[in-house]
Design a protein around this motif. Structure first.
Motif, PDB file in Angstrom:
ATOM      1  N   HIS A 166       0.835  -1.200   0.000  1.00  0.00           N
ATOM      2  CA  HIS A 166       0.000   0.000   0.000  1.00  0.00           C
ATOM      3  C   HIS A 166       0.875   1.257   0.000  1.00  0.00           C
ATOM      4  O   HIS A 166       1.722   1.426   0.873  1.00  0.00           O
ATOM      5  N   HIS A 185       1.090   3.389   3.334  1.00  0.00           N
ATOM      6  CA  HIS A 185       1.389   2.740   4.610  1.00  0.00           C
ATOM      7  C   HIS A 185       2.897   2.612   4.773  1.00  0.00           C
ATOM      8  O   HIS A 185       3.608   2.299   3.814  1.00  0.00           O
ATOM      9  N   THR A 186       3.390   2.820   5.981  1.00  0.00           N
ATOM     10  CA  THR A 186       4.803   2.546   6.231  1.00  0.00           C
ATOM     11  C   THR A 186       4.998   1.033   6.312  1.00  0.00           C
ATOM     12  O   THR A 186       4.030   0.275   6.442  1.00  0.00           O
ATOM     13  N   ASN A 199       6.085  -0.543   8.699  1.00  0.00           N
ATOM     14  CA  ASN A 199       5.542  -0.938  10.000  1.00  0.00           C
ATOM     15  C   ASN A 199       4.035  -1.229   9.913  1.00  0.00           C
ATOM     16  O   ASN A 199       3.565  -2.239  10.437  1.00  0.00           O
ATOM     17  N   ASP A 200       3.300  -0.347   9.211  1.00  0.00           N
ATOM     18  CA  ASP A 200       1.859  -0.571   9.046  1.00  0.00           C
ATOM     19  C   ASP A 200       1.606  -1.840   8.243  1.00  0.00           C
ATOM     20  O   ASP A 200       0.715  -2.628   8.561  1.00  0.00           O
ATOM     21  N   GLU A 205      -0.302  -5.107   9.802  1.00  0.00           N
ATOM     22  CA  GLU A 205      -1.694  -5.346   9.394  1.00  0.00           C
ATOM     23  C   GLU A 205      -2.141  -6.800   9.606  1.00  0.00           C
ATOM     24  O   GLU A 205      -3.185  -7.022  10.218  1.00  0.00           O
ATOM     25  N   PRO A 206      -1.378  -7.807   9.135  1.00  0.00           N
ATOM     26  CA  PRO A 206      -1.828  -9.195   9.390  1.00  0.00           C
ATOM     27  C   PRO A 206      -1.938  -9.503  10.881  1.00  0.00           C
ATOM     28  O   PRO A 206      -2.833 -10.255  11.287  1.00  0.00           O
ATOM     29  N   LYS A 243      -2.784  -7.392  13.221  1.00  0.00           N
ATOM     30  CA  LYS A 243      -4.028  -6.790  13.713  1.00  0.00           C
ATOM     31  C   LYS A 243      -5.226  -7.604  13.265  1.00  0.00           C
ATOM     32  O   LYS A 243      -6.160  -7.832  14.031  1.00  0.00           O
ATOM     33  N   ILE A 244      -5.212  -8.043  12.006  1.00  0.00           N
ATOM     34  CA  ILE A 244      -6.356  -8.792  11.472  1.00  0.00           C
ATOM     35  C   ILE A 244      -6.562 -10.078  12.272  1.00  0.00           C
ATOM     36  O   ILE A 244      -7.680 -10.435  12.617  1.00  0.00           O
ATOM     37  N   HIS A 245      -5.459 -10.766  12.592  1.00  0.00           N
ATOM     38  CA  HIS A 245      -5.582 -12.045  13.280  1.00  0.00           C
ATOM     39  C   HIS A 245      -5.412 -11.900  14.793  1.00  0.00           C
ATOM     40  O   HIS A 245      -5.240 -12.894  15.491  1.00  0.00           O
ATOM     41  N   ARG A 303       5.661 -10.005   5.071  1.00  0.00           N
ATOM     42  CA  ARG A 303       4.251  -9.833   5.419  1.00  0.00           C
ATOM     43  C   ARG A 303       3.516 -11.168   5.364  1.00  0.00           C
ATOM     44  O   ARG A 303       2.667 -11.453   6.216  1.00  0.00           O
TER      45      ARG A 303
END
Lengths: 258, 314
Positions: A93, A96-97, A99-100, A104-105, A107-109, A151
């Motif tokens: 993306h 997004h850095t 870090n973001d 993200e994965p 946070k999602i899980h 990622r």
């Protein structure tokens, strides 16, 4: 680990329907690296997308880790299977850095301890902590592909789908990424399905491969047989000859298999 | 003198440190990475003199609105009938109106009303437009068809006419004017958000988010919306002039802010019979509207150059 039986994928309906994948079957054992090879339009990426749940219009059977797959995937499914895309410039993306992107994965899980996990993931793909707060446009193509691999790995999936992971990179970087993928596979006992049009990449990475043409698997063979130039099917022979460089006689005698 | 020199040096040193921090290629925190982004955008923005003029006008509007009680002597509604229709002078910079109210004070207090309208419209219009547009663009199919037909209905009416209809149905007043303007302004934002969403919904980073297991809501909020935001912000600043003019138009027709509120459109309306003999009464608020609308337009043009992903590395 992975079983695909009589998989079909059709785009569109009626007279304009395109049958991209026409009934292919293969199995991949745990810890194996399986290659799907074919020219552009042979349906090899479509198979991966159907497995990853990006395409719902498929028929046939698919089983991953003993679980039959439906049209929609539960969130937990993606903890067992992740995918690396072809274009490292498009798959991160832009706002997004790093870090973001890596967080993200997690946070999602709903996985905690993201700080250590992100630093570990960077380390595993050979990038230092100084990359953590950069944006993708500050990275080279090879570095971006490393981030994409990190990622996919950060939630420890046993299966990785690799959709031409090196075809957008220049040759020296290709070798680095392929070696990285080999090392990660050995360290984490990963199962790979690698899609490529490049026979040498598949020969380097895989134990076994299926040759696809026009939506069908024309031949499955081991990498040893490929290296020994002993394929059975005439299409595979033609593909192999084409991969050795330009050959006027081969080009003039090009056959179409359908 | 001898004491000054080292302090200057230290100051220059910390300034250089800040620059280095802002330009460092290895940011060490998410905060620094964001600051760097803002700083780089600001650098390219501040190189555009016309955009800077717009920025300064809007900054002035904000400052004036914030410090209105300090700048003015009253609240702009106190009437001094023996000072009716005085021309601009040292005591009344912009003169006085037909009820002896100081026009300078009223312009300053009116800036708060203008900002109130603009901010409230923005707060309503941007989330609604983004929600409708991203949902329609991302989900497609019949959801897209229904949402876009609704958007088309709102797009089909001239803004002021539709706002007039809403206000006459809801009753005159500032809040209803804001609501009416918002109802007539959101549709282009939905269109823009949908168009942006269509271009990115099959991008590999969106597919990657799906393969990570992200829900549709999460993809829309964290992945699609940030990429739509810059075009929406540009459009918003360019639309601000239209919003201010519509608000002034409603005020002029007596359907917006009600007397004695010093709304600029209503001030023009009240003063229009004095245009020939006491020109300043309707002209000063007219100039205020013109300057602020122009400020937003110039700012929007500058922001477009900085934020538009198609005009360079965003």
């Amino acid at each position: 680990m992975i079983e695909v039986g009589d998989l079909t994928v059709t785009f569109g309906t009626g007279a304009r329907a395109v049958r991209a994948v026409r009934g292919i079957s293969f199995t991949v054992a745990e810890g194996e690296s399986f290659g799907l090879v074919g020219e552009s339009g042979s349906g090899k990426s479509t198979v991966l997308r159907a497995m990853a749940g990006l395409n719902r219009d498929w028929g046939g059977r698919m089983t991953v880790a003993g679980q039959p797959l439906g049209k929609t995937r539960a969130r937990a499914f993606y903890r067992s299977l992740q995918m690396v895309f072809q274009d490292p410039f498009g798959s991160l993306h832009p706002r997004h850095t790093i870090n973001d992107i890596l967080g993200e994965p997690l946070k999602i899980h709903v996985i905690g301890d993201s700080e250590t996990r992100i630093l570990n993931a960077l380390d595993e793909v050979g990038l230092g902590p100084e990359y953590r707060f950069r944006f993708p446009h500050q990275l080279s193509g090879g570095q971006r592909q490393r981030i994409a691999i990190a990622r996919a790995l950060i939630i420890n999936p046993p299966i990785m789908l690799l959709d031409e992971p090196t075809s957008a990179l220049d040759v020296s970087v290709q070798a680095e990424i392929l070696n990285l993928l080999r090392r990660l596979r050995n360290e984490h006992r990963l199962t790979y399905i690698l899609v490529s049009h490049d026979l040498s990449v598949v020969a380097h990475m895989c134990d076994r491969l299926a040759i696809m043409n026009a939506g069908r698997v024309v031949e499955q063979l081991s990498v040893e047989r490929l290296r020994a130039h002993e394929p059975d099917h005439p299409y595979t022979k033609q593909l192999l000859r084409a991969s050795l460089g330009y050959d006027r006689a081969a080009a003039e005698n090009l056959e179409w298999f359908d | 003198m001898t004491e000054m020199a080292p302090r200057d040096g230290a100051q220059a040193g910390s300034e250089a440190g800040l620059r280095a921090w802002l330009l460092s290629s290895t940011p060490s925190s998410a905060f620094q990475a964001r600051c760097q982004r803002v700083y780089l955008s600001w650098r390219s923005f501040s190189r555009n003199p016309i955009a800077m003029v717009g920025f300064l006008i809007i900054l002035l509007l904000l400052v004036v609105a914030a410090f209105a009680p300090l700048i003015t002597s009253g609240d702009g509604t106190s009437q001094v009938l023996q000072d009716r229709l005085l021309p601009p002078s040292a005591e009344h910079w912009f003169g006085t109106d037909q009820l002896g109210r100081d026009i300078f004070d009223r312009i300053i207090w009116g800036s708060r009303i203008t900002l109130y309208i603009v901010a409230l419209v923005a707060v309503i219009v941007v989330p609604v437009g983004l929600l409708v547009g991203t949902v329609a663009g991302y989900l497609g199919g019949w959801v897209d068809a229904i949402l876009m037909r609704i958007t088309d209905i709102f797009l089909a009416f001239p803004r002021l006419i539709l706002a007039l209809a809403f206000v006459s149905a809801l009753g005159p007043g500032l809040e209803n004017a804001v609501l009416a303007i918002a109802l007539t302004t959101w549709s282009p934002f939905a269109r823009i958000a949908r168009a942006e969403t269509l271009t990115i919904r099959n991008a590999e980073h969106i597919l990657a988010a799906r393969v990570q297991g992200a829900s549709t809501g999460r993809i829309l909020l964290h992945h699609v919306t940030p990429l739509c935001l810059s075009s929406v912000i540009v459009r918003l600043t360019l639309d601000m002039a239209g919003i201010i003019l519509t608000a002034a138009g409603l005020g002029f027709l007596g359907l917006g802010a009600q007397p004695p509120l010093p709304e600029w459109g209503a001030m023009i309306s009240d003063g229009r019979q004095y245009l020939l003999d006491q020109w300043w009464v309707p002209t000063i608020p007219g100039i205020a509207i013109l300057v602020v609308s122009m400020g937003f337009n110039l700012l929007g043009d500058g922001l477009r150059d900085v934020l538009d992903p198609r005009s360079g590395e965003g």
